[in-house]
Design a protein around this motif. Structure first.
Motif, PDB file in Angstrom:
ATOM      1  N   GLY A 330       8.699  -7.790   5.424  1.00 13.23           N
ATOM      2  CA  GLY A 330       7.650  -7.754   4.421  1.00 13.23           C
ATOM      3  C   GLY A 330       6.292  -8.217   4.925  1.00 13.23           C
ATOM      4  N   PHE A 331       5.247  -7.542   4.486  1.00 18.98           N
ATOM      5  CA  PHE A 331       3.868  -7.911   4.801  1.00 18.98           C
ATOM      6  C   PHE A 331       3.027  -7.857   3.528  1.00 18.98           C
ATOM      7  CE2 PHE A 331       5.560  -6.496   8.834  1.00 18.98           C
ATOM      8  CZ  PHE A 331       5.042  -7.415   9.740  1.00 18.98           C
ATOM      9  N   ASP A 332       1.857  -8.458   3.583  1.00 15.67           N
ATOM     10  CA  ASP A 332       0.958  -8.524   2.435  1.00 15.67           C
ATOM     11  C   ASP A 332      -0.027  -7.347   2.502  1.00 15.67           C
ATOM     12  OD1 ASP A 332      -1.104  -9.083   0.628  1.00 15.67           O
ATOM     13  OD2 ASP A 332      -0.777 -11.239   0.782  1.00 15.67           O
ATOM     14  N   TYR A 333       0.257  -6.326   1.721  1.00 13.91           N
ATOM     15  CA  TYR A 333      -0.612  -5.151   1.674  1.00 13.91           C
ATOM     16  C   TYR A 333      -1.216  -4.975   0.283  1.00 13.91           C
ATOM     17  CZ  TYR A 333       0.054  -3.198   6.318  1.00 13.91           C
ATOM     18  OH  TYR A 333       0.005  -2.991   7.683  1.00 13.91           O
ATOM     19  N   LYS A 334      -1.488  -6.086  -0.392  1.00 14.35           N
ATOM     20  CA  LYS A 334      -2.048  -5.942  -1.736  1.00 14.35           C
ATOM     21  C   LYS A 334      -3.419  -5.277  -1.715  1.00 14.35           C
ATOM     22  CE  LYS A 334      -3.569 -10.791  -1.850  1.00 14.35           C
ATOM     23  NZ  LYS A 334      -2.858 -11.182  -0.617  1.00 14.35           N
ATOM     24  N   HIS A 335      -4.114  -5.329  -0.565  1.00 18.47           N
ATOM     25  CA  HIS A 335      -5.403  -4.648  -0.436  1.00 18.47           C
ATOM     26  C   HIS A 335      -5.223  -3.135  -0.269  1.00 18.47           C
ATOM     27  CE1 HIS A 335      -3.899  -5.280   3.585  1.00 18.47           C
ATOM     28  NE2 HIS A 335      -4.818  -4.476   4.086  1.00 18.47           N
ATOM     29  N   LYS A 336      -3.998  -2.702   0.097  1.00 20.93           N
ATOM     30  CA  LYS A 336      -3.679  -1.278   0.202  1.00 20.93           C
ATOM     31  C   LYS A 336      -2.293  -1.055  -0.398  1.00 20.93           C
ATOM     32  CE  LYS A 336      -6.628  -0.362   4.201  1.00 20.93           C
ATOM     33  NZ  LYS A 336      -6.681   0.025   5.633  1.00 20.93           N
ATOM     34  N   ALA A 337      -2.175  -1.453  -1.646  1.00 18.46           N
ATOM     35  CA  ALA A 337      -0.868  -1.467  -2.304  1.00 18.46           C
ATOM     36  C   ALA A 337      -0.232  -0.080  -2.356  1.00 18.46           C
ATOM     37  CB  ALA A 337      -1.011  -2.043  -3.717  1.00 18.46           C
ATOM     38  N   GLU A 338      -1.033   0.945  -2.612  1.00 21.85           N
ATOM     39  CA  GLU A 338      -0.465   2.290  -2.719  1.00 21.85           C
ATOM     40  C   GLU A 338       0.145   2.737  -1.407  1.00 21.85           C
ATOM     41  OE1 GLU A 338      -3.214   5.100  -4.283  1.00 21.85           O
ATOM     42  OE2 GLU A 338      -3.504   4.028  -6.192  1.00 21.85           O
ATOM     43  N   ALA A 339      -0.475   2.356  -0.288  1.00 17.89           N
ATOM     44  CA  ALA A 339       0.054   2.746   1.017  1.00 17.89           C
ATOM     45  C   ALA A 339       1.390   2.067   1.290  1.00 17.89           C
ATOM     46  CB  ALA A 339      -0.957   2.398   2.111  1.00 17.89           C
ATOM     47  N   TRP A 340       1.527   0.784   0.902  1.00 16.58           N
ATOM     48  CA  TRP A 340       2.787   0.063   1.119  1.00 16.58           C
ATOM     49  C   TRP A 340       3.886   0.647   0.219  1.00 16.58           C
ATOM     50  CZ3 TRP A 340       4.579  -2.522   4.952  1.00 16.58           C
ATOM     51  CH2 TRP A 340       5.663  -3.403   4.814  1.00 16.58           C
ATOM     52  N   HIS A 341       3.543   0.924  -1.021  1.00 18.59           N
ATOM     53  CA  HIS A 341       4.519   1.533  -1.927  1.00 18.59           C
ATOM     54  C   HIS A 341       4.932   2.909  -1.405  1.00 18.59           C
ATOM     55  CE1 HIS A 341       5.849   3.894  -5.480  1.00 18.59           C
ATOM     56  NE2 HIS A 341       6.422   2.753  -5.822  1.00 18.59           N
ATOM     57  N   HIS A 342       3.975   3.669  -0.908  1.00 22.96           N
ATOM     58  CA  HIS A 342       4.272   5.002  -0.370  1.00 22.96           C
ATOM     59  C   HIS A 342       5.210   4.894   0.825  1.00 22.96           C
ATOM     60  CE1 HIS A 342       3.786   9.243   0.182  1.00 22.96           C
ATOM     61  NE2 HIS A 342       3.114   9.138   1.329  1.00 22.96           N
ATOM     62  N   SER A 343       4.989   3.892   1.669  1.00 17.79           N
ATOM     63  CA  SER A 343       5.856   3.677   2.830  1.00 17.79           C
ATOM     64  C   SER A 343       7.286   3.377   2.383  1.00 17.79           C
ATOM     65  CB  SER A 343       5.321   2.522   3.682  1.00 17.79           C
ATOM     66  OG  SER A 343       6.218   2.198   4.729  1.00 17.79           O
TER      67      SER A 343
END
Length: 366
Positions: A330-343
């Protein structure tokens, strides 16, 4: 093969503690919606990049916000908890989870945590305390008769009924106990031997696949002590994973974003201080100076389009001899949340179906 998630949890030092927990809860909700099997949340006390000291505080909220995913600490650092208190707390959490709790345990590996709790990790005291604490916890859950356990580190009594109505009464919902998971890092890992010895879930942390292959040897060594036959389907591998529509986009979002920042600012320097960079090398003669974010991303991470990631996971599966569950780091991608969810979505919906033929219960050559 199944999918899960392993979170330290990791957040950059400037992230507020509640802000970080809100992101972790959002991710757990996504994982549940996407059908991930499980998620594990770590415990640390003195690492600004790993800022959560009490995984059960996240888990108690997450069980209310999810429906099917199994959740657990990954793990409770047993040297820092009184075994009787933790036994009751974990049992209560199991009831709150309605039987969805996994019980992850660990020995603690940060010298700064050792110092805070006055534990001599250099001598292996943390590992000895972990074994003793777990033995006490399991005895409290399984032994109905009153007893007093006098150990090296703790003396714990399960008292008989007092005043006709005061007595120990808290036990887990799952019997004889929730599934227990232990994480290992080093070669000849003592915790992974413990997993094999006691039939616990073995979890290998995010290292070079060539190195991780030796971890199963530790599980088998432990299992041989008690005559068990470990199953590779139970083996969890933690990997850095980022899936995007193209290889180029995935590389930019991983090595060029928060994954790269955390590794460069924290994880690689930390392993360097321990002399643990060898664990990330594909060959022993690679100089430490070559073990950079770029090196790890190319050699160890699972980054790319769905097709590329499928190929990389299958290669790792064969290199280590087979495993049952891939845990996304896990990493903190709240600044690019859609990209993390897409991944996470691509991994579950496009990559995993291509890997269903990999059965860790079959012979290695399968």
């Amino acid at each position: 093969m199944e999918l899960g998630y392993f979170s330290m949890p990791s957040h950059p030092p400037e992230c507020g503690l509640k802000e970080g927990q809100d992101w972790d809860l959002q991710t757990l909700r996504w994982l549940d919606e996407l059908g991930y099997q499980e998620a594990w949340i770590g415990e640390h006390h003195t690492a600004p990049w790993e800022p959560h000291p009490a995984p059960d505080l996240i888990l108690a909220q997450a069980f209310l916000q999810t429906k099917t995913i199994r959740l657990g600490p990954g793990g409770f650092l047993l040297p820092y908890h009184h075994p009787a208190e933790l036994a009751n707390r974990v049992a209560m959490l199991d009831h709150l989870s309605n039987g969805r709790l996994n019980f992850g345990v660990a020995a603690s590996g940060l010298p700064s945590d050792w110092a805070m709790f006055n534990v001599d990790g250099m001598s292996g005291q943390n590992r000895d305390m972990t074994r003793e604490a777990l033995e006490i916890i399991l005895k409290l859950w399984s032994e109905p008769a009153p007893f007093t356990y006098k150990g090296k580190f703790w003396t714990v009594t399960k008292p008989d009924t007092m005043f006709d109505f005061l007595k120990p009464h808290i036990g887990p919902q799952q019997l004889p106990h929730p599934p227990i998971g232990v994480a290992g890092l080093s070669k000849n890992s003592d915790t992974l031997k413990l997993a094999g010895e006691r039939g616990f879930i073995p979890m290998s942390l995010n290292l070079n696949p060539a190195y991780v292959g030796s971890h199963w040897d530790s599980v088998e060594v432990g299992a041989a002590k008690t005559g068990r036959k470990p199953n590779r389907r139970d083996w969890r591998l933690v990997r850095e994973v980022f899936v995007a529509d193209t290889d180029e986009e995935a590389w930019k979002l991983s090595a060029g974003d928060m994954m790269g920042r955390m590794m460069g600012e924290y994880f690689l320097p930390l392993l360097g201080h321990f002399g643990f960079k060898d664990y990330l090398k594909h060959a022993p003669d690679v100089p430490d100076s070559d073990v950079t974010v770029d090196y790890c991303a190319r050699r160890n991470w699972v980054v790319g389009s769905p097709l590329t990631v499928t190929e990389k996971i299958e290669q790792i599966w064969h290199e280590v001899g087979g495993f049952g569950v891939l845990l996304v780091f896990g990493f903190d991608y709240k600044h690019k949340a859609e990209a993390w969810h897409h991944s996470l979505s691509l991994l579950k919906n496009e990559v995993l179906p291509r890997l269903k033929h990999l059965d860790a219960g079959m012979p290695k050559a399968a």
